[in-house]
Motif scaffolding. Sequence first.
Motif, PDB file in Angstrom:
ATOM      1  N   ARG A   1       0.857  -1.180   0.019  1.00  0.00           N
ATOM      2  CA  ARG A   1      -0.144  -0.003   0.082  1.00  0.00           C
ATOM      3  C   ARG A   1       0.921   1.272   0.019  1.00  0.00           C
ATOM      4  N   GLU A   2       0.763   2.041  -1.108  1.00  0.00           N
ATOM      5  CA  GLU A   2       1.601   3.456  -0.861  1.00  0.00           C
ATOM      6  C   GLU A   2       0.484   4.575  -0.494  1.00  0.00           C
ATOM      7  N   ILE A   3       0.896   5.293   0.242  1.00  0.00           N
ATOM      8  CA  ILE A   3       0.112   6.396   1.053  1.00  0.00           C
ATOM      9  C   ILE A   3       0.680   7.697   0.990  1.00  0.00           C
ATOM     10  N   ASP A   4       0.168   8.478   0.481  1.00  0.00           N
ATOM     11  CA  ASP A   4       0.731  10.044   0.725  1.00  0.00           C
ATOM     12  C   ASP A   4       0.409  10.401   1.842  1.00  0.00           C
ATOM     13  N   ILE A   5       1.261  10.815   2.966  1.00  0.00           N
ATOM     14  CA  ILE A   5       1.106  11.208   4.249  1.00  0.00           C
ATOM     15  C   ILE A   5       1.547  12.663   4.491  1.00  0.00           C
ATOM     16  N   PRO A   6       0.746  13.452   4.852  1.00  0.00           N
ATOM     17  CA  PRO A   6       1.142  14.812   5.590  1.00  0.00           C
ATOM     18  C   PRO A   6       2.410  14.797   6.402  1.00  0.00           C
ATOM     19  N   ILE A   7       3.304  15.710   6.054  1.00  0.00           N
ATOM     20  CA  ILE A   7       4.209  15.950   6.891  1.00  0.00           C
ATOM     21  C   ILE A   7       3.756  16.258   8.440  1.00  0.00           C
ATOM     22  N   GLY A   8       4.390  15.551   9.243  1.00  0.00           N
ATOM     23  CA  GLY A   8       3.992  15.727  10.934  1.00  0.00           C
ATOM     24  C   GLY A   8       3.163  14.699  11.215  1.00  0.00           C
ATOM     25  N   THR A   9       2.605  13.931  10.184  1.00  0.00           N
ATOM     26  CA  THR A   9       1.754  12.750  10.749  1.00  0.00           C
ATOM     27  C   THR A   9       2.744  11.440  11.122  1.00  0.00           C
ATOM     28  N   SER A  10       2.350  10.655  12.011  1.00  0.00           N
ATOM     29  CA  SER A  10       3.106   9.328  12.429  1.00  0.00           C
ATOM     30  C   SER A  10       2.809   8.437  11.262  1.00  0.00           C
ATOM     31  N   VAL A  11       3.575   7.297  11.036  1.00  0.00           N
ATOM     32  CA  VAL A  11       3.434   6.135  10.118  1.00  0.00           C
ATOM     33  C   VAL A  11       2.251   5.431  10.587  1.00  0.00           C
ATOM     34  N   MET A  12       2.217   5.401  12.040  1.00  0.00           N
ATOM     35  CA  MET A  12       0.789   4.481  12.792  1.00  0.00           C
ATOM     36  C   MET A  12      -0.365   5.577  12.221  1.00  0.00           C
ATOM     37  N   GLU A  13      -0.374   6.768  12.520  1.00  0.00           N
ATOM     38  CA  GLU A  13      -1.625   7.514  12.119  1.00  0.00           C
ATOM     39  C   GLU A  13      -2.143   7.280  10.882  1.00  0.00           C
ATOM     40  N   ALA A  14      -1.205   7.566  10.070  1.00  0.00           N
ATOM     41  CA  ALA A  14      -1.693   7.400   8.625  1.00  0.00           C
ATOM     42  C   ALA A  14      -2.008   5.848   8.149  1.00  0.00           C
ATOM     43  N   ALA A  15      -1.604   4.736   8.838  1.00  0.00           N
ATOM     44  CA  ALA A  15      -1.979   3.380   8.693  1.00  0.00           C
ATOM     45  C   ALA A  15      -3.493   3.382   9.175  1.00  0.00           C
ATOM     46  N   ILE A  16      -3.715   3.682  10.385  1.00  0.00           N
ATOM     47  CA  ILE A  16      -5.084   3.677  10.941  1.00  0.00           C
ATOM     48  C   ILE A  16      -6.065   4.608  10.130  1.00  0.00           C
ATOM     49  N   GLN A  17      -5.627   5.737   9.721  1.00  0.00           N
ATOM     50  CA  GLN A  17      -6.555   6.444   9.104  1.00  0.00           C
ATOM     51  C   GLN A  17      -6.699   5.789   7.377  1.00  0.00           C
ATOM     52  N   HIS A  18      -5.844   5.025   6.993  1.00  0.00           N
ATOM     53  CA  HIS A  18      -6.167   4.337   5.700  1.00  0.00           C
ATOM     54  C   HIS A  18      -6.481   2.938   5.628  1.00  0.00           C
ATOM     55  N   ASN A  19      -6.784   2.722   6.998  1.00  0.00           N
ATOM     56  CA  ASN A  19      -7.149   1.059   7.344  1.00  0.00           C
ATOM     57  C   ASN A  19      -6.116   0.042   6.726  1.00  0.00           C
ATOM     58  N   VAL A  20      -4.763   0.404   7.147  1.00  0.00           N
ATOM     59  CA  VAL A  20      -3.575  -0.416   6.876  1.00  0.00           C
ATOM     60  C   VAL A  20      -3.603  -1.660   7.709  1.00  0.00           C
ATOM     61  N   ARG A  21      -4.080  -2.751   7.330  1.00  0.00           N
ATOM     62  CA  ARG A  21      -4.108  -4.001   8.221  1.00  0.00           C
ATOM     63  C   ARG A  21      -2.838  -4.459   8.973  1.00  0.00           C
ATOM     64  N   GLY A  22      -2.962  -4.702  10.292  1.00  0.00           N
ATOM     65  CA  GLY A  22      -1.636  -5.141  10.802  1.00  0.00           C
ATOM     66  C   GLY A  22      -1.017  -4.094  11.696  1.00  0.00           C
ATOM     67  N   ILE A  23      -1.409  -3.153  11.787  1.00  0.00           N
ATOM     68  CA  ILE A  23      -0.955  -1.924  12.639  1.00  0.00           C
ATOM     69  C   ILE A  23      -2.079  -1.929  13.579  1.00  0.00           C
ATOM     70  N   ASP A  24      -1.910  -2.494  14.920  1.00  0.00           N
ATOM     71  CA  ASP A  24      -2.987  -2.370  15.812  1.00  0.00           C
ATOM     72  C   ASP A  24      -3.169  -0.899  16.608  1.00  0.00           C
ATOM     73  N   ALA A  25      -1.914  -0.374  17.150  1.00  0.00           N
ATOM     74  CA  ALA A  25      -1.958   0.808  17.839  1.00  0.00           C
ATOM     75  C   ALA A  25      -2.735   0.913  18.909  1.00  0.00           C
ATOM     76  N   GLU A  26      -2.901  -0.071  19.834  1.00  0.00           N
ATOM     77  CA  GLU A  26      -3.881  -0.279  20.824  1.00  0.00           C
ATOM     78  C   GLU A  26      -3.938   1.022  21.782  1.00  0.00           C
ATOM     79  N   CYS A  27      -2.732   1.738  22.165  1.00  0.00           N
ATOM     80  CA  CYS A  27      -2.534   2.905  22.873  1.00  0.00           C
ATOM     81  C   CYS A  27      -2.702   4.265  22.249  1.00  0.00           C
ATOM     82  N   GLY A  28      -2.907   3.942  21.018  1.00  0.00           N
ATOM     83  CA  GLY A  28      -3.046   5.399  20.306  1.00  0.00           C
ATOM     84  C   GLY A  28      -1.939   6.182  19.898  1.00  0.00           C
TER      85      GLY A  28
END
Length: 107
Positions: free
Chosen positions: A14-41
């Motif tokens: 999955r290739e995702i354009d991510i705004p500067i200042g966003t974490s790789v985790m946040e972008a994964a959650i926003q784009h429903n990338v499976r496999g990054i759970d990020a339970e603590c946010g």
Amino acid sequence: MPIVTYILRDDSRREIDIPIGTSVMEAAIQHNVRGIDAECGGCLSCATCHVYVDDASSATLAPAEAEELDMLDGVADERRPESRLSCQIVVTPDTAGLVVRIPSRQG
Ligand code: FES
């Protein structure tokens, strides 16, 4: 915006354009990338946002700080030299082309 590539468990990408200042985790959650759970946010208390950073990409990242290194002791899958917590990887212009692989297990 910098593009980050996520390699999923089935080796698809999955290739995702991510705004500067966003974490790789946040972008994964926003784009429903499976496999990054990020339970603590992103509070650096769960280690379920574990990724393996591609060798060629690692030079573009700031090194992990002590708290992240401590949390990496608790990842569910194998900890490797290229292991990082994706909530601690913030996209900058330098991280364009970053490639991260999702581990087979998170929690
Ligand atoms: Fe919990 Fe990264 S989201 S440690």
